[in-house]
Design an enzyme around this catalytic site. Sequence first.
Site, PDB file in Angstrom:
ATOM      1  N   SER A 188      14.673 -25.612 -27.560  1.00 17.52           N
ATOM      2  CA  SER A 188      14.562 -26.231 -26.240  1.00 17.52           C
ATOM      3  C   SER A 188      15.300 -27.562 -26.246  1.00 17.52           C
ATOM      4  O   SER A 188      14.899 -28.484 -26.964  1.00 17.52           O
ATOM      5  CB  SER A 188      13.092 -26.466 -25.880  1.00 17.52           C
ATOM      6  OG  SER A 188      12.979 -27.201 -24.675  1.00 17.52           O
ATOM      7  N   GLY A 189      16.349 -27.661 -25.453  1.00 19.30           N
ATOM      8  CA  GLY A 189      17.100 -28.903 -25.392  1.00 19.30           C
ATOM      9  C   GLY A 189      16.227 -30.082 -25.033  1.00 19.30           C
ATOM     10  O   GLY A 189      16.167 -31.078 -25.747  1.00 19.30           O
ATOM     11  N   SER A 190      15.502 -29.971 -23.952  1.00 16.81           N
ATOM     12  CA  SER A 190      14.673 -31.085 -23.474  1.00 16.81           C
ATOM     13  C   SER A 190      13.372 -31.223 -24.241  1.00 16.81           C
ATOM     14  O   SER A 190      12.812 -32.314 -24.340  1.00 16.81           O
ATOM     15  CB  SER A 190      14.347 -30.900 -21.990  1.00 16.81           C
ATOM     16  OG  SER A 190      13.476 -29.784 -21.814  1.00 16.81           O
ATOM     17  N   GLY A 191      12.844 -30.106 -24.728  1.00 21.41           N
ATOM     18  CA  GLY A 191      11.522 -30.120 -25.352  1.00 21.41           C
ATOM     19  C   GLY A 191      10.403 -30.272 -24.343  1.00 21.41           C
ATOM     20  O   GLY A 191       9.262 -30.559 -24.695  1.00 21.41           O
ATOM     21  N   GLU A 192      10.719 -30.042 -23.064  1.00 20.37           N
ATOM     22  CA  GLU A 192       9.742 -30.229 -21.990  1.00 20.37           C
ATOM     23  C   GLU A 192       9.519 -28.975 -21.145  1.00 20.37           C
ATOM     24  O   GLU A 192       8.738 -29.020 -20.203  1.00 20.37           O
ATOM     25  CB  GLU A 192      10.168 -31.375 -21.067  1.00 20.37           C
ATOM     26  CG  GLU A 192      10.248 -32.727 -21.740  1.00 20.37           C
ATOM     27  CD  GLU A 192       8.892 -33.258 -22.208  1.00 20.37           C
ATOM     28  OE1 GLU A 192       7.839 -32.778 -21.740  1.00 20.37           O
ATOM     29  OE2 GLU A 192       8.896 -34.165 -23.072  1.00 20.37           O
ATOM     30  N   THR A 193      10.180 -27.878 -21.445  1.00 21.97           N
ATOM     31  CA  THR A 193      10.041 -26.656 -20.647  1.00 21.97           C
ATOM     32  C   THR A 193       8.582 -26.205 -20.664  1.00 21.97           C
ATOM     33  O   THR A 193       8.008 -25.962 -21.728  1.00 21.97           O
ATOM     34  CB  THR A 193      10.965 -25.549 -21.186  1.00 21.97           C
ATOM     35  OG1 THR A 193      12.295 -26.072 -21.251  1.00 21.97           O
ATOM     36  CG2 THR A 193      10.923 -24.314 -20.319  1.00 21.97           C
TER      37      THR A 193
ATOM     38  N   HIS B 248      17.984  -8.336 -39.396  1.00 23.85           N
ATOM     39  CA  HIS B 248      18.968  -7.753 -40.315  1.00 23.85           C
ATOM     40  C   HIS B 248      18.653  -8.121 -41.766  1.00 23.85           C
ATOM     41  O   HIS B 248      19.054  -7.416 -42.684  1.00 23.85           O
ATOM     42  CB  HIS B 248      20.385  -8.234 -39.964  1.00 23.85           C
ATOM     43  CG  HIS B 248      20.908  -7.650 -38.697  1.00 23.85           C
ATOM     44  ND1 HIS B 248      21.857  -8.285 -37.938  1.00 23.85           N
ATOM     45  CD2 HIS B 248      20.624  -6.495 -38.041  1.00 23.85           C
ATOM     46  CE1 HIS B 248      22.136  -7.553 -36.871  1.00 23.85           C
ATOM     47  NE2 HIS B 248      21.387  -6.462 -36.912  1.00 23.85           N
TER      48      HIS B 248
ATOM     49  N   GLU C 299      23.406 -25.932 -26.712  1.00 26.47           N
ATOM     50  CA  GLU C 299      23.256 -24.478 -26.866  1.00 26.47           C
ATOM     51  C   GLU C 299      24.216 -23.933 -27.921  1.00 26.47           C
ATOM     52  O   GLU C 299      23.827 -23.102 -28.752  1.00 26.47           O
ATOM     53  CB  GLU C 299      23.467 -23.806 -25.515  1.00 26.47           C
ATOM     54  CG  GLU C 299      22.403 -24.196 -24.508  1.00 26.47           C
ATOM     55  CD  GLU C 299      22.902 -24.324 -23.081  1.00 26.47           C
ATOM     56  OE1 GLU C 299      22.078 -24.693 -22.215  1.00 26.47           O
ATOM     57  OE2 GLU C 299      24.099 -24.069 -22.811  1.00 26.47           O
TER      58      GLU C 299
ATOM     59  N   ARG D  63      19.530 -11.552 -36.388  1.00 23.85           N
ATOM     60  CA  ARG D  63      19.975 -11.743 -37.772  1.00 23.85           C
ATOM     61  C   ARG D  63      18.795 -11.778 -38.742  1.00 23.85           C
ATOM     62  O   ARG D  63      18.889 -11.257 -39.857  1.00 23.85           O
ATOM     63  CB  ARG D  63      20.808 -13.025 -37.911  1.00 23.85           C
ATOM     64  CG  ARG D  63      22.184 -12.903 -37.349  1.00 23.85           C
ATOM     65  CD  ARG D  63      23.061 -11.950 -38.189  1.00 23.85           C
ATOM     66  NE  ARG D  63      24.390 -11.922 -37.638  1.00 23.85           N
ATOM     67  CZ  ARG D  63      24.915 -10.898 -36.978  1.00 23.85           C
ATOM     68  NH1 ARG D  63      24.197  -9.789 -36.790  1.00 23.85           N
ATOM     69  NH2 ARG D  63      26.132 -10.952 -36.505  1.00 23.85           N
TER      70      ARG D  63
ATOM     71  N   SER E 161      25.559 -27.284 -22.604  1.00 20.09           N
ATOM     72  CA  SER E 161      26.432 -26.405 -23.404  1.00 20.09           C
ATOM     73  C   SER E 161      26.555 -26.845 -24.856  1.00 20.09           C
ATOM     74  O   SER E 161      26.488 -26.021 -25.767  1.00 20.09           O
ATOM     75  CB  SER E 161      27.823 -26.299 -22.779  1.00 20.09           C
ATOM     76  OG  SER E 161      27.771 -25.589 -21.567  1.00 20.09           O
TER      77      SER E 161
ATOM     78  N   ASP F 166      22.716 -19.830 -37.118  1.00 18.40           N
ATOM     79  CA  ASP F 166      23.564 -19.041 -38.020  1.00 18.40           C
ATOM     80  C   ASP F 166      23.670 -19.691 -39.399  1.00 18.40           C
ATOM     81  O   ASP F 166      23.753 -19.004 -40.413  1.00 18.40           O
ATOM     82  CB  ASP F 166      24.955 -18.837 -37.416  1.00 18.40           C
ATOM     83  CG  ASP F 166      25.008 -17.692 -36.415  1.00 18.40           C
ATOM     84  OD1 ASP F 166      24.013 -16.931 -36.310  1.00 18.40           O
ATOM     85  OD2 ASP F 166      26.039 -17.547 -35.742  1.00 18.40           O
TER      86      ASP F 166
ATOM     87  N   ARG G  10      19.969 -20.168 -21.642  1.00 20.72           N
ATOM     88  CA  ARG G  10      20.969 -19.990 -22.701  1.00 20.72           C
ATOM     89  C   ARG G  10      20.391 -20.262 -24.081  1.00 20.72           C
ATOM     90  O   ARG G  10      20.771 -19.602 -25.054  1.00 20.72           O
ATOM     91  CB  ARG G  10      22.175 -20.881 -22.426  1.00 20.72           C
ATOM     92  CG  ARG G  10      23.049 -20.348 -21.298  1.00 20.72           C
ATOM     93  CD  ARG G  10      24.145 -21.312 -20.866  1.00 20.72           C
ATOM     94  NE  ARG G  10      24.883 -21.918 -21.943  1.00 20.72           N
ATOM     95  CZ  ARG G  10      26.191 -21.760 -22.181  1.00 20.72           C
ATOM     96  NH1 ARG G  10      26.912 -20.983 -21.396  1.00 20.72           N
ATOM     97  NH2 ARG G  10      26.782 -22.384 -23.172  1.00 20.72           N
ATOM     98  N   SER G  11      19.457 -21.182 -24.192  1.00 18.04           N
ATOM     99  CA  SER G  11      18.796 -21.425 -25.485  1.00 18.04           C
ATOM    100  C   SER G  11      18.040 -20.180 -25.934  1.00 18.04           C
ATOM    101  O   SER G  11      17.986 -19.876 -27.128  1.00 18.04           O
ATOM    102  CB  SER G  11      17.831 -22.611 -25.385  1.00 18.04           C
ATOM    103  OG  SER G  11      18.529 -23.793 -25.091  1.00 18.04           O
TER     104      SER G  11
END
Length: 185
Positions: free
Chosen positions: A86-91, A60, A152, A57, A149, A160, A46-47
């Site tokens: 990255s939420g965790s910063g570990e992916t 655009h 994200e 954008r 959630s 935005d 989702r990130s």
Amino acid sequence: MQTTQYMLTVIDELKRTANLTKDEEAEQLLDAMTRAHKIFVAGTGRSGFMGKSFAMRLMHMNLEVYVVGETVTPSIEKNDLLIIGSGSGETKSLLAMAEEANSIGATVAVVTTSTESSIGSLANISVKIPAKAKADNEGKHDTIQPMGSLFEQSLLLFYDSLILKLMKNKELQGSSMYTQHANLE
């Protein structure tokens, strides 16, 4: 609880997160975006979807932007910027991208819940979104929402908001950006 009550609770959580996000970190990222020759956006799950929305954008706005992993994405170079969400910063796959970009001399930025993470420690610019990470069970940033959630959603709002700030800096109106909108549909 009714659906609209859930929505209002989520909005309250987003407001809390926005109030805890630091403008100084956002300004560092905006400065790097302004200086970059090309901007690359990366994220998974989702990130990654939020990153693709952000890249759209930026396109655009007539900036040279690419989503990492797409077939038309060129090589990153020294004067480019890689932005990782990255939420965790570990992916692991994102960490490998950050290491590669760093070895080339490109600027690496991460938007994350954990600036102390592996990617956060490697990045030139770290923006902390103070939201619950997917696997965070400590309750530091409580949320009624599942998994990541809140991060994200906050990531999309942050991206935005960067667009709005860039529009102001470049004196762009939304109507002028529409000329870059897809017309082959």
